[in-house]
Scaffold this motif. Structure first.
Motif, short mmCIF file in Angstrom:
data_model
loop_
_atom_site.label_atom_id
_atom_site.label_comp_id
_atom_site.label_asym_id
_atom_site.label_seq_id
_atom_site.Cartn_x
_atom_site.Cartn_y
_atom_site.Cartn_z
N SER A 22 0.82 -1.21 0.00
CA SER A 22 0.00 0.00 0.00
C SER A 22 0.85 1.26 0.00
CB SER A 22 -0.95 0.00 1.20
OG SER A 22 -0.23 -0.06 2.41
N HIS A 23 1.93 1.27 0.77
CA HIS A 23 2.82 2.43 0.80
C HIS A 23 3.47 2.62 -0.57
CE1 HIS A 23 6.29 4.67 3.06
NE2 HIS A 23 5.52 5.49 2.37
N GLN A 24 3.92 1.53 -1.17
CA GLN A 24 4.53 1.61 -2.50
C GLN A 24 3.56 2.18 -3.52
OE1 GLN A 24 5.60 -2.47 -3.14
NE2 GLN A 24 7.25 -2.46 -1.61
N LEU A 25 2.35 1.64 -3.53
CA LEU A 25 1.38 2.06 -4.55
C LEU A 25 0.85 3.46 -4.29
CD1 LEU A 25 -0.59 -1.27 -5.09
CD2 LEU A 25 1.07 -0.20 -6.62
N MET A 26 0.71 3.87 -3.04
CA MET A 26 0.24 5.23 -2.76
C MET A 26 1.26 6.26 -3.22
SD MET A 26 -1.69 4.77 0.93
CE MET A 26 -2.32 6.44 1.03
N LEU A 27 2.55 5.94 -3.07
CA LEU A 27 3.59 6.84 -3.55
C LEU A 27 3.65 6.84 -5.08
CD1 LEU A 27 6.44 6.05 -0.98
CD2 LEU A 27 5.16 8.19 -1.15
N ARG A 28 3.63 5.65 -5.67
CA ARG A 28 3.73 5.55 -7.13
C ARG A 28 2.51 6.17 -7.82
NH1 ARG A 28 4.12 0.23 -9.64
NH2 ARG A 28 4.38 1.59 -11.47
N ALA A 29 1.32 6.05 -7.20
CA ALA A 29 0.10 6.58 -7.79
C ALA A 29 -0.09 8.06 -7.52
CB ALA A 29 -1.11 5.80 -7.28
N GLY A 30 0.87 8.70 -6.87
CA GLY A 30 0.78 10.14 -6.63
C GLY A 30 -0.31 10.51 -5.65
N MET A 31 -0.54 9.64 -4.65
CA MET A 31 -1.59 9.91 -3.67
C MET A 31 -1.09 10.69 -2.47
SD MET A 31 -3.58 6.23 -3.66
CE MET A 31 -4.83 6.82 -2.52
N ILE A 32 0.16 10.48 -2.08
CA ILE A 32 0.72 11.11 -0.89
C ILE A 32 2.17 11.52 -1.13
CG2 ILE A 32 -0.75 9.93 0.81
CD1 ILE A 32 1.58 7.93 1.23
N LYS A 33 2.63 12.44 -0.32
CA LYS A 33 4.05 12.79 -0.29
C LYS A 33 4.49 12.92 1.16
CE LYS A 33 7.56 16.22 -1.55
NZ LYS A 33 8.20 16.11 -0.22
N GLN A 34 5.58 12.24 1.51
CA GLN A 34 6.08 12.34 2.88
C GLN A 34 6.72 13.71 3.11
OE1 GLN A 34 8.18 8.95 4.52
NE2 GLN A 34 9.51 10.27 5.72
N GLN A 35 6.35 14.35 4.21
CA GLN A 35 6.90 15.66 4.57
C GLN A 35 7.92 15.56 5.70
OE1 GLN A 35 4.72 17.29 1.58
NE2 GLN A 35 6.33 18.22 2.75
N ALA A 36 7.70 14.59 6.59
CA ALA A 36 8.61 14.31 7.70
C ALA A 36 8.29 12.90 8.16
CB ALA A 36 8.41 15.31 8.84
N ALA A 37 9.04 12.39 9.11
CA ALA A 37 8.79 11.03 9.59
C ALA A 37 7.37 10.91 10.12
CB ALA A 37 9.78 10.66 10.68
N GLY A 38 6.57 10.06 9.48
CA GLY A 38 5.20 9.86 9.94
C GLY A 38 4.24 10.98 9.61
N SER A 39 4.61 11.87 8.69
CA SER A 39 3.75 13.00 8.34
C SER A 39 3.67 13.11 6.82
CB SER A 39 4.32 14.31 8.93
OG SER A 39 3.53 15.41 8.54
N TYR A 40 2.45 13.18 6.28
CA TYR A 40 2.24 13.12 4.84
C TYR A 40 1.29 14.21 4.35
CZ TYR A 40 4.47 8.56 5.00
OH TYR A 40 5.38 7.55 5.19
N SER A 41 1.60 14.74 3.18
CA SER A 41 0.63 15.55 2.45
C SER A 41 -0.23 14.61 1.61
CB SER A 41 1.33 16.54 1.51
OG SER A 41 1.96 17.55 2.24
N TRP A 42 -1.52 14.90 1.57
CA TRP A 42 -2.44 14.12 0.74
C TRP A 42 -2.62 14.87 -0.57
CZ3 TRP A 42 -4.79 9.36 1.77
CH2 TRP A 42 -4.45 8.81 2.99
N LEU A 43 -2.09 14.30 -1.64
CA LEU A 43 -2.17 14.91 -2.96
C LEU A 43 -3.56 14.68 -3.54
CD1 LEU A 43 1.40 13.91 -4.23
CD2 LEU A 43 0.68 15.91 -2.90
N PRO A 44 -3.93 15.36 -4.64
CA PRO A 44 -5.33 15.35 -5.09
C PRO A 44 -5.97 13.98 -5.22
CG PRO A 44 -4.13 17.04 -6.27
CD PRO A 44 -3.11 16.32 -5.42
N LEU A 45 -5.28 12.99 -5.82
CA LEU A 45 -5.88 11.67 -5.99
C LEU A 45 -6.15 11.01 -4.65
CD1 LEU A 45 -6.55 9.84 -8.58
CD2 LEU A 45 -4.64 8.46 -7.77
N GLY A 46 -5.15 11.05 -3.75
CA GLY A 46 -5.32 10.46 -2.43
C GLY A 46 -6.37 11.17 -1.61
N PHE A 47 -6.40 12.50 -1.73
CA PHE A 47 -7.36 13.29 -0.97
C PHE A 47 -8.79 12.99 -1.43
CE2 PHE A 47 -9.24 17.60 0.10
CZ PHE A 47 -9.26 17.37 1.46
N LYS A 48 -8.95 12.71 -2.73
CA LYS A 48 -10.27 12.38 -3.26
C LYS A 48 -10.77 11.06 -2.68
CE LYS A 48 -12.59 13.32 -7.63
NZ LYS A 48 -13.49 12.22 -7.89
#
Length: 449
Positions: A22-48
């Protein structure tokens, strides 16, 4: 939505830091971006996707009679000292001071704050029962955050809190939420398996976790396999059904994590033909803890006899930001994610195989417009790039249905529908395609069960 105007930063390679699918696919699919350890931005696809999950949670909470509000992320330490949990909670709590040197904390949960709200405004038994919930960001300072948003420091939580005059009423509130959780996970295409669990720092005597079965789950679980196919209970609109019987029916079938039982106990409790040993991901937890918070915080109401009565409480949590990867863990293949229609970022994608070809452009636009008018959440891949890249992107991001439009098919007046989950393909006329997609998608939205 036109993909040429959308923000979808896809990755071809799997990032090295991603350990689970799930972590691999969420990153590859442009759903999230890690900002710091354990902290993520939710990009448009993931946020939807996250918002579709939130919508289902809200609908089922509202349907159960819970009332939504919103509480702050930053809480006063004084409330936690009043309940006795400030020093007991441990290093997971992020403590801070404001400019006036007042002790504050980033809330890991909200029992104290909701109890304070309740005791301020509710004074009579006539105002009970009551269940208040919100969906808010939490922070728990995990020693080693991992697995993307599956176990992050900052996460979104739906937490509900019930208030009742007596234990009998509070138990019914617990059963009501138990059933609401079964419905919630079902609508997301999941089987939420209820398992008796330790209450931990929340406290209480009655505690159940809900686990989703997945090969990469964190916990070993043992259960009666009949739970997996058990039909979701039919519930009256106002939940007047026999909740006690439903609860007993579901919990009569054995289900436990390795922390609560061992394999020998499992084998003794379940007939061999019904035994299932699997892996599970915790996605929800419900508690009944009586007067654990109302007693020290003096949350009382006046009873019918004029007596001050400490209210009986329960709390009920679901992690939306954990549900996203949990669904992926339960539903993917080598090509990417396979979203259930109910939470898919888009229900269908129109793939224009030859952008710039007048007939392909015209047919793609027509199909896109017609699907949009029919209420289908549709993406149009109008990028000027090769067919292989378009197919790979559609498979990776997991859109349930692909409507493929190209010059070769259009010569015969047809387009193709690909089912992401099964790989099945259908060739239809342009006129038939929209109706066919609508007939496939609408029944799967799981707006009711």
């Amino acid at each position: 939505m036109r993909l040429s105007r959308y923000f979808l930063p896809l990755l071809k390679e799997t990032p090295k830091e991603a350990e689970i699918v799930s972590h691999q696919l969420m990153l590859r699919a442009g759903m999230i971006k890690q900002q710091a350890a354990g902290s993520y931005s939710w990009l448009p696809l993931g946020f939807k996707v996250l918002n579709k999950i939130i919508r289902i949670i809200e609908e089922e909470q509202n349907r159960s009679g819970a009332v939504q509000l919103l509480m702050p992320t930053i809480q006063s330490a004084d409330l936690w000292k009043e309940s006795g949990r400030y020093d007991a909670y441990g290093k997971e709590m992020l403590r801070l001071e404001d400019r006036h040197e007042r002790e504050m904390l980033f809330g890991p949960t909200n029992e104290e704050m909701i109890t304070d709200i309740f005791r301020t405004y509710v004074k009579s038994y006539k105002d009970l029962p009551l269940n208040l919930y919100h969906i808010q960001w939490k922070f728990r300072d995990e020693v080693r955050p991992r697995f993307g948003t599956m176990r992050s420091r900052e996460f979104l939580m739906k937490d509900a809190y019930s208030f009742d005059l007596d234990e009998a009423g509070a138990t019914q509130a617990f059963y009501r939420m138990f059933v609401a959780y079964l419905r919630t996970f079902h609508r997301m295409g999941l089987v939420g398996v209820p398992m008796r669990a330790d209450a931990g720092p929340i406290g209480g005597d009655l505690s159940y976790e809900f686990h989703v079965l997945a090969e990469t789950g964190e916990s070993a679980v043992f259960l009666d396999k009949r739970l997996v196919d058990k039909p979701i209970p039919a519930i009256d609109t106002d939940f007047r059904s026999d909740l006690t019987s439903i609860f007993k029916d579901w919990t009569s079938l054995f289900a436990a994590t390795d922390e609560m039982t061992d394999e020998a106990g499992f084998k003794a409790a379940v007939e061999p033909e019904h035994q299932l040993a699997a892996r599970g991901i915790e996605v929800g937890h419900i508690f009944f803890f009586g007067t654990k918070y109302s007693k020290p915080m003096k949350a009382t109401v006046t009873s019918q006899e004029g007596q001050a009565v400490e209210v009986q409480m329960g709390s009920y949590g679901i992690g939306p930001t954990r549900l996203v990867p949990a669904i992926i863990e339960a539903s993917h293949d080598d090509a990417g994610i396979i979203w259930p229609v109910s939470v898919a970022p888009f229900e269908a994608v129109v793939i224009n195989l030859k952008v710039g070809d007048a007939e392909s452009d015209r047919a793609s636009e027509r199909l896109y417009d017609n699907l949009t008018r029919e209420g289908i959440d549709v993406l149009l891949d109008d990028r000027d790039q090769g067919a292989g890249g378009k197919f790979a992107a559609a498979d990776l991001i997991g859109i349930p249905y692909q409507l493929i439009v190209g010059p070769r098919g259009l010569k015969d007046g047809v387009v193709e529908i690909k089912h992401r989950k099964s790989g099945e393909r259908e060739t239809l006329s342009i006129e038939e395609a929209v109706g066919r997609l609508k007939s496939l998608i609408v029944p799967q939205r799981r707006d009711s069960v």
